[in-house]
Structure formats: C-alpha cells, structure tokens
Design an enzyme around this catalytic site. Structure first.
Site, PDB file in Angstrom:
ATOM      1  N   LYS A 119       3.790   1.391   0.287  1.00  0.00           N
ATOM      2  CA  LYS A 119       4.599   1.335   1.512  1.00  0.00           C
ATOM      3  C   LYS A 119       4.040   0.419   2.611  1.00  0.00           C
ATOM      4  O   LYS A 119       4.751   0.098   3.565  1.00  0.00           O
ATOM      5  CB  LYS A 119       4.749   2.755   2.093  1.00  0.00           C
ATOM      6  CG  LYS A 119       5.652   3.647   1.263  1.00  0.00           C
ATOM      7  CD  LYS A 119       7.089   3.184   1.333  1.00  0.00           C
ATOM      8  CE  LYS A 119       7.940   3.749   0.231  1.00  0.00           C
ATOM      9  NZ  LYS A 119       8.899   2.825  -0.331  1.00  0.00           N
ATOM     10  N   PRO A 126      -2.266   3.527  -0.748  1.00  0.00           N
ATOM     11  CA  PRO A 126      -1.401   2.570  -1.453  1.00  0.00           C
ATOM     12  C   PRO A 126      -0.463   3.189  -2.487  1.00  0.00           C
ATOM     13  O   PRO A 126       0.435   2.499  -2.975  1.00  0.00           O
ATOM     14  CB  PRO A 126      -2.392   1.617  -2.128  1.00  0.00           C
ATOM     15  CG  PRO A 126      -3.662   2.384  -2.222  1.00  0.00           C
ATOM     16  CD  PRO A 126      -3.691   3.318  -1.056  1.00  0.00           C
ATOM     17  N   TYR A 157       2.374   4.918 -13.030  1.00  0.00           N
ATOM     18  CA  TYR A 157       1.509   5.712 -12.151  1.00  0.00           C
ATOM     19  C   TYR A 157       1.032   6.908 -12.977  1.00  0.00           C
ATOM     20  O   TYR A 157       1.856   7.726 -13.403  1.00  0.00           O
ATOM     21  CB  TYR A 157       2.288   6.230 -10.943  1.00  0.00           C
ATOM     22  CG  TYR A 157       2.667   5.180  -9.914  1.00  0.00           C
ATOM     23  CD1 TYR A 157       3.837   4.428 -10.051  1.00  0.00           C
ATOM     24  CD2 TYR A 157       1.875   4.966  -8.791  1.00  0.00           C
ATOM     25  CE1 TYR A 157       4.201   3.487  -9.094  1.00  0.00           C
ATOM     26  CE2 TYR A 157       2.234   4.024  -7.817  1.00  0.00           C
ATOM     27  CZ  TYR A 157       3.391   3.293  -7.982  1.00  0.00           C
ATOM     28  OH  TYR A 157       3.739   2.363  -7.027  1.00  0.00           O
ATOM     29  N   TYR A 192      10.968   5.753  -2.747  1.00  0.00           N
ATOM     30  CA  TYR A 192      10.263   4.608  -3.340  1.00  0.00           C
ATOM     31  C   TYR A 192      11.000   3.306  -3.056  1.00  0.00           C
ATOM     32  O   TYR A 192      10.381   2.280  -2.751  1.00  0.00           O
ATOM     33  CB  TYR A 192      10.095   4.817  -4.850  1.00  0.00           C
ATOM     34  CG  TYR A 192       9.095   3.883  -5.477  1.00  0.00           C
ATOM     35  CD1 TYR A 192       7.726   4.172  -5.446  1.00  0.00           C
ATOM     36  CD2 TYR A 192       9.495   2.696  -6.095  1.00  0.00           C
ATOM     37  CE1 TYR A 192       6.795   3.314  -6.015  1.00  0.00           C
ATOM     38  CE2 TYR A 192       8.577   1.834  -6.660  1.00  0.00           C
ATOM     39  CZ  TYR A 192       7.229   2.143  -6.625  1.00  0.00           C
ATOM     40  OH  TYR A 192       6.304   1.288  -7.180  1.00  0.00           O
TER      41      TYR A 192
HETATM   42  C1  PHB Z   1      -0.188  -3.408  -6.677  1.00  0.00           C
HETATM   43  O1  PHB Z   1      -1.223  -3.825  -6.177  1.00  0.00           O
HETATM   44  O2  PHB Z   1       0.446  -4.090  -7.484  1.00  0.00           O
HETATM   45  C2  PHB Z   1       0.332  -2.076  -6.304  1.00  0.00           C
HETATM   46  C3  PHB Z   1      -0.415  -1.242  -5.479  1.00  0.00           C
HETATM   47  C4  PHB Z   1       0.077   0.012  -5.161  1.00  0.00           C
HETATM   48  C5  PHB Z   1       1.297   0.429  -5.659  1.00  0.00           C
HETATM   49  C6  PHB Z   1       2.038  -0.412  -6.462  1.00  0.00           C
HETATM   50  C7  PHB Z   1       1.559  -1.653  -6.785  1.00  0.00           C
HETATM   51  O3  PHB Z   1       1.769   1.662  -5.366  1.00  0.00           O
END
Ligand code: PHB
Ligand code: APR
Length: 389
Positions: A296, A292, A200, A384
C-alpha cells in the site's frame, strides 16, 4: 528564488505532486537531498492499485506502465503449503498492475526533464522555515552556497526520515506507531517468476512472498528476525529458506540465481496526525508508513498527492481554502483503512514470537474463512485493489 509550492523530496510523492500541479499551471521547485542516481537505485515494492494506475495516466506518465506493466487479475495465498487463488477480477471487477516503484520514479523524472520543471538534487541541510505564517520558505545548501526558496506552501514529501514532519512543533502533531518484531529480507534476481501471480505465504518458519518486476526479473522475500543482517545470508541460504516456506510445486519450480540486490527492511505501521501545520503539508511516507504486506505504501502516497494537488488547485483557481483545510482529514480516512488492511495482512501471514498455539489456530481459521467464503475473499480483494478515495 520564488515558486508557488516548494516540494521537499523527489520520491514518488514529490515528483507526482509536482507533475499534477504543473498540469494546472502551478509552479513548483523540488529539493532533494540525494542524487538522481541514488533515488533511482532504491528498490521498493511495485504493485499499483487500479486508481493509482489511472492517476499516472491522467498525469500523462502512464504510457510505459501500460506497455511494460503486468496486469494481474488475481493473487495467491499459501498457508502451510496449501495454495489458494484470490480472483480479484471476479470478486471486485478490478485488477492491479505490477510495475516497480523505481520505474514510476524514472517516468516522473523523465516527464519533469521534458517540461523543464526545476529540481535540485544533492541539496544539504534542507530546512522548511516560517510555515506557521504567511511567507514560508525553504533553505538549503548546495556546493557550499546557501539558497532560499520563497513560496506560498511547502509540501513535505521527504519520506519517513525527512525533515518536514520533524520541523512541526512538538505537541501540534500526534504519532501512532507499531513496530513489528521482524523484518523482510528481499532478493532481486534475473530469473522468471515462480508463478504468473504473486504468492503470499504463511509458514511455521515465517512469511514468504514471491513477487516480480517483469517476466524475467523476480523479487522474493522471507520474514527474518529484527536483528538479522543481510550479510549473514548467502544466496544459497536464502533460496533454501524460501523453498522451505512454499508449497511443494512452487518449491520445485523455483528458478534461483545470483542475487542482484539483497537487503533487509524493518516492518512498521506509523501515522502522524494531522498532516498539515500552517502552510506545510505532509504527504506519503513523511506522514505514514505501512508494513509492505499488501503493497500500500506507494498507492497511499499517490492518493495523498492527488488530494493535495486538488486542494491546491482549488486554492489558486477558486481562491477557496476549503480543499487545503480539509486535506488532512480527507486523506487520513483512507490512510487509516490502508493501515488497517496492511496490519491485518501482516497479522495473518507472519509468525509472531508471542502468538502461542491459540494465535496460530486463529491465523489458520482466518485463512480457511478467506478461502472458503466469498465475503471474506471479496473484502481482501476490495482492499488489495484499492478502496475509493
Ligand atoms: C514487491 O516488492 O514486489 C512487493 C512487495 C510487497 C508486496 C507486493 C510486492 O505486498
Ligand atoms: N531534504 C530533502 N529531501 C529529503 C530529505 C531532506 N531532509 N529527507 C529525505 N528526503 C528525500 C529522500 O531522499 C527521498 O528521495 O525525500 C524522498 C522521499 O521519498 P520516499 O521515501 O520514496 O517517500 P514517498 O515519495 O512518500 O514515497 C512513498 O516510498 O518507501 C516507499 O513504501 C513507500 O512506496 C512508498 C513510497
């Protein structure tokens, strides 16, 4: 047609609710407005909290997830090129599983095929009716013929744009909403992920996320303005932008390729309260949306339907309305905590048009705190991997 619980929507919430109820001998019919292929073609996030994975096991649909899902013991944060690992396992003793929502949906559909549960695809004009009284039903049209399903309860698992929440009388429900001034442009590519764990990244040019679906398929995102169009982004433009937001090592080792999907999703926080009106219950995206960041959405849908299934089982087995009466308050406590976490992670990692120099310094200080303090990192890890129900 008659059933005990009519479920509107065959996304993960509706399918999992059907599965959990079926395990307790409660009959359901699922009514979905789209085709099966359309539902399976939607690309969404794919990080399962520890408890979501256990719930899928309990529902008897966890085998492929356990075989093919990727166990992640940590994640990476990156701020203006400085990368730092958050060791989830060491901090809170739990991991997450990277397994696409599409795969979860496919496994649930397969289980329903095997058990012979009823499911109507491509149902038009789906309408929940008379749920304020004791004899609710769901009306829909299929191939030009109108049908009605009489039921004891209706479960609105029909997503944010669904009909169920909108059928509740105005004034009986309160909406809380924040729309963010940006979206995520996502690309799916058949290339190995840039790193073994998710990254991230905050950067002055905007947020970026490196995720994956498997060891040979990657999912990447960059923050874009709300009015951006996916067509304006060639693959090359996307890869250049992503690289510019990552640390030098990741930018160097990124394996690019022809995108197999490219789309933009807006970011929104939304909660509708309460999640029940008479004999209609809302679950999943029908009642709440999270941005996103933090992944969650699917996990909240899973904890909603776990709780709703328990409440309905209690109603049928013990003739007690306590569970269904307490459903909304119980799940909303958890939902608001996930809303807070998703909003907080979004605030930390994105660039905001009106943040100013002070706001940017606050973000940096937050990152330094998280990466320098066990307490800070532990809080992130706890949220998380998933708070308890
Ligand atoms: C994903 O699409 O793989 C994805 C999206 C949001 C997140 C983590 C993974 O926070
Ligand atoms: N009638 C019948 N079905 C409908 C209607 C309607 N009027 N409106 C929507 N639907 C269907 C949609 O086509 C979709 O298949 O309801 C389903 C809702 O599924 P999702 O949107 O996937 O929502 P949910 O099951 O709550 O799953 C939550 O999805 O959006 C992600 O981030 C979110 O991962 C989370 C998950």
């Amino acid at each position: 047609m008659r059933t005990q619980v009519a479920i509107v929507g065959a996304g993960p919430a509706g399918l999992l609710l059907g599965r959990l109820l079926e395990r307790h001998g409660i009959d359901t019919v699922i009514v979905e407005q789209r085709s099966r292929d359309y539902v399976l073609g939607r690309i969404r996030a794919g990080v399962l909290e520890y408890a979501t994975a256990s719930l899928l096991d309990d529902a008897g649909v966890g085998a492929r997830m356990r075989a093919e899902g990727l166990v992640h013991h940590g994640l990476e944060l990156c701020f203006d090129g400085d990368r730092h690992r958050i060791d989830l396992q060491a901090l809170v003793g739990r991991h997450v599983i990277v397994y696409g929502q599409t795969e979860v949906t496919a496994d649930l559909m397969q289980a329903r095929d095997v058990s012979g549960g009823r499911i109507v695809y491509e149902a038009e004009d789906v309408t929940p009716l008379e749920f304020a009284g004791s004899q609710p039903h769901v009306r829909y049209t299929k191939d030009g013929i109108t049908h009605e399903i009489a039921c004891d309860f209706i479960a609105g698992c029909d997503g944010f744009h669904g009909v169920c929440r909108q059928s509740i009388p105005e004034g009986a429900i309160t909406n809380f909403e924040r729309v963010y001034p940006f979206g995520w442009l996502g690309v799916l590519v058949d290339q190995p992920p840039v790193a073994p764990e998710l990254i991230y990244a905050h950067h002055a040019r905007g947020f970026a996320l490196c995720s994956m679906r498997s060891l040979s398929r990657s999912r990447y995102y960059v923050q874009v303005a709300s009015d951006e169009r996916a067509e304006a982004w060639s693959d090359d433009r996307f890869w250049d932008e992503l690289r510019s937001r990552l640390d030098p090592e990741s930018a160097e080792s990124l394996r690019t390729g022809v995108s197999i999907e490219k789309s933009i999703a807006p970011l929104r926080s939304f909660v509708a309260e309460p999640m029940r009106f008479g004999r209609l219950f809302l679950a999943g995206d029908a009642a709440h949306i999270v941005p996103p960041t933090g992944a969650k959405g699917l996990n909240l849908a899973a904890s909603d339907v776990r709780c709703l299934a328990e409440a309905l089982v209690e109603f049928y087995d013990e003739k007690s309305p306590a569970g269904i009466d307490g459903y909304s308050a119980r799940v909303l406590r958890r939902i608001w905590k996930a809303e807070r976490f998703s909003w907080w992670m979004t605030s930390l990692l994105h660039t905001f048009p009106d943040a100013g120099d002070f706001g940017r310094r606050m973000q940096r200080a937050e990152f330094d705190y998280l990466t320098g303090s066990r307490a800070g990192a532990e809080s992130l890890a706890e949220n998380y991997t998933g708070l308890p129900l």
